[in-house]
Design a protein around this motif. Sequence first.
Motif, PDB file in Angstrom:
ATOM      1  N   UNK A 192      46.548  37.820  42.633  1.00  0.00           N
ATOM      2  CA  UNK A 192      46.391  37.998  41.264  1.00  0.00           C
ATOM      3  C   UNK A 192      45.327  39.348  41.311  1.00  0.00           C
ATOM      4  N   UNK A 193      45.567  40.195  40.138  1.00  0.00           N
ATOM      5  CA  UNK A 193      44.857  41.463  40.388  1.00  0.00           C
ATOM      6  C   UNK A 193      43.820  41.288  39.262  1.00  0.00           C
ATOM      7  N   UNK A 194      42.474  41.668  39.562  1.00  0.00           N
ATOM      8  CA  UNK A 194      41.621  41.770  38.453  1.00  0.00           C
ATOM      9  C   UNK A 194      40.760  42.986  38.658  1.00  0.00           C
ATOM     10  N   UNK A 195      39.955  43.283  37.506  1.00  0.00           N
ATOM     11  CA  UNK A 195      39.102  44.212  37.428  1.00  0.00           C
ATOM     12  C   UNK A 195      37.580  43.834  37.116  1.00  0.00           C
ATOM     13  N   UNK A 196      36.698  44.445  37.810  1.00  0.00           N
ATOM     14  CA  UNK A 196      35.282  44.055  37.652  1.00  0.00           C
ATOM     15  C   UNK A 196      34.867  44.416  36.212  1.00  0.00           C
ATOM     16  N   UNK A 197      35.191  45.639  35.644  1.00  0.00           N
ATOM     17  CA  UNK A 197      34.794  45.822  34.405  1.00  0.00           C
ATOM     18  C   UNK A 197      35.459  45.363  33.222  1.00  0.00           C
ATOM     19  N   UNK A 198      36.711  45.183  33.467  1.00  0.00           N
ATOM     20  CA  UNK A 198      37.551  44.870  32.397  1.00  0.00           C
ATOM     21  C   UNK A 198      37.517  43.047  32.141  1.00  0.00           C
ATOM     22  N   UNK A 199      36.975  42.440  33.580  1.00  0.00           N
ATOM     23  CA  UNK A 199      36.910  40.957  33.387  1.00  0.00           C
ATOM     24  C   UNK A 199      35.704  40.682  33.838  1.00  0.00           C
ATOM     25  N   UNK A 200      34.425  41.014  33.205  1.00  0.00           N
ATOM     26  CA  UNK A 200      33.200  40.910  33.722  1.00  0.00           C
ATOM     27  C   UNK A 200      32.961  39.328  34.020  1.00  0.00           C
ATOM     28  N   UNK A 201      33.549  38.392  32.873  1.00  0.00           N
ATOM     29  CA  UNK A 201      33.236  36.787  33.223  1.00  0.00           C
ATOM     30  C   UNK A 201      33.632  36.505  34.281  1.00  0.00           C
ATOM     31  N   UNK A 202      34.964  36.885  34.473  1.00  0.00           N
ATOM     32  CA  UNK A 202      35.707  36.349  35.717  1.00  0.00           C
ATOM     33  C   UNK A 202      34.964  36.836  36.958  1.00  0.00           C
ATOM     34  N   UNK A 203      34.603  37.838  36.974  1.00  0.00           N
ATOM     35  CA  UNK A 203      33.817  38.518  38.278  1.00  0.00           C
ATOM     36  C   UNK A 203      32.613  37.750  38.372  1.00  0.00           C
ATOM     37  N   UNK A 204      31.891  37.386  37.405  1.00  0.00           N
ATOM     38  CA  UNK A 204      30.600  36.514  37.375  1.00  0.00           C
ATOM     39  C   UNK A 204      31.027  35.204  38.000  1.00  0.00           C
ATOM     40  N   UNK A 205      31.905  34.474  37.601  1.00  0.00           N
ATOM     41  CA  UNK A 205      32.519  33.266  37.828  1.00  0.00           C
ATOM     42  C   UNK A 205      32.612  33.165  39.548  1.00  0.00           C
ATOM     43  N   UNK A 206      33.213  34.247  39.806  1.00  0.00           N
ATOM     44  CA  UNK A 206      33.494  34.476  41.128  1.00  0.00           C
ATOM     45  C   UNK A 206      32.470  35.046  42.117  1.00  0.00           C
ATOM     46  N   UNK A 207      31.460  35.639  41.538  1.00  0.00           N
ATOM     47  CA  UNK A 207      30.338  35.849  42.148  1.00  0.00           C
ATOM     48  C   UNK A 207      30.496  37.255  42.802  1.00  0.00           C
ATOM     49  N   UNK A 208      31.317  38.149  42.206  1.00  0.00           N
ATOM     50  CA  UNK A 208      31.706  39.421  42.799  1.00  0.00           C
ATOM     51  C   UNK A 208      31.273  40.632  41.930  1.00  0.00           C
ATOM     52  N   UNK A 209      30.393  40.238  40.969  1.00  0.00           N
ATOM     53  CA  UNK A 209      29.938  41.575  40.152  1.00  0.00           C
ATOM     54  C   UNK A 209      29.622  42.547  41.321  1.00  0.00           C
ATOM     55  N   UNK A 210      29.953  43.825  40.623  1.00  0.00           N
ATOM     56  CA  UNK A 210      29.406  45.075  41.449  1.00  0.00           C
ATOM     57  C   UNK A 210      29.889  45.384  42.794  1.00  0.00           C
ATOM     58  N   UNK A 211      30.764  44.349  43.071  1.00  0.00           N
ATOM     59  CA  UNK A 211      31.480  44.395  44.683  1.00  0.00           C
ATOM     60  C   UNK A 211      32.724  44.581  44.556  1.00  0.00           C
TER      61      UNK A 211
END
Lengths: 148, 68
Positions: free
Chosen positions: A58-77
């Motif tokens: 599945x393809x996600x975007x750090x800026x478009x899905x900040x909550x999901x990025x935070x959930x998976x601890x990949x913010x800014x990465x």
Amino acid sequence: MEKMLPENVVAQIQDVFKQLQHPVQILFFGSQKNCDYCAETRQLLEEVAAISDLISVSVHDLEAEPDLAKHYKVEGKAPAIVIAAREGDQITDLGIRYLGIPSSYEFTTLIQGLLLVSGRDSGLSPQTRAYLKALTKPLSLQVYVTPT
Amino acid sequence: MLLAYQMAMENPGMILAEGIEAMEFSVLANKYGISGVPDTVINDDAGRVVGAVPEQNMLAELMRTLGK
């Protein structure tokens, strides 16, 4: 777009993927900002996932899905890859990440990681398992590599 | 790298195993002074394992860093 994986490599992966047991979910996190290898990483993952029905991406975007990025601890990465277990629609995070494009030697690591998660068993010794299961505080293991 | 992944599987609520490409994430790599690889940084450099080591060595370093 031209394929990244040559046919002979796809054939090798098909052979290795005969060992896959349970479904695996790859979550790809890209970014529109300063991400030199996001497009290549995404394409590579999609080509690998296309080789087996047991592997989804599945393809996600750090800026478009900040909550999901935070959930998976990949913010800014970015690019970030999460290799998780999947049963139906249920995704189970196993704490496994790869940050960067998994090229050359690290491509093998990606394939091994997929097999590991698919097998649902760490294969570690009873002593190591007992120690890790008893941990009550967070443990971060960052393994630095270079694509040589 | 695979060893860190194996370890995370045993307690994913507590353990986060990240493979990090050092050139792409050079700010992180420079922070920890990564020179040779693989180099494993445990809990923000509370512990360190340079090179690919057997399971027992990694476990020993975890015990040294985190306590038994």
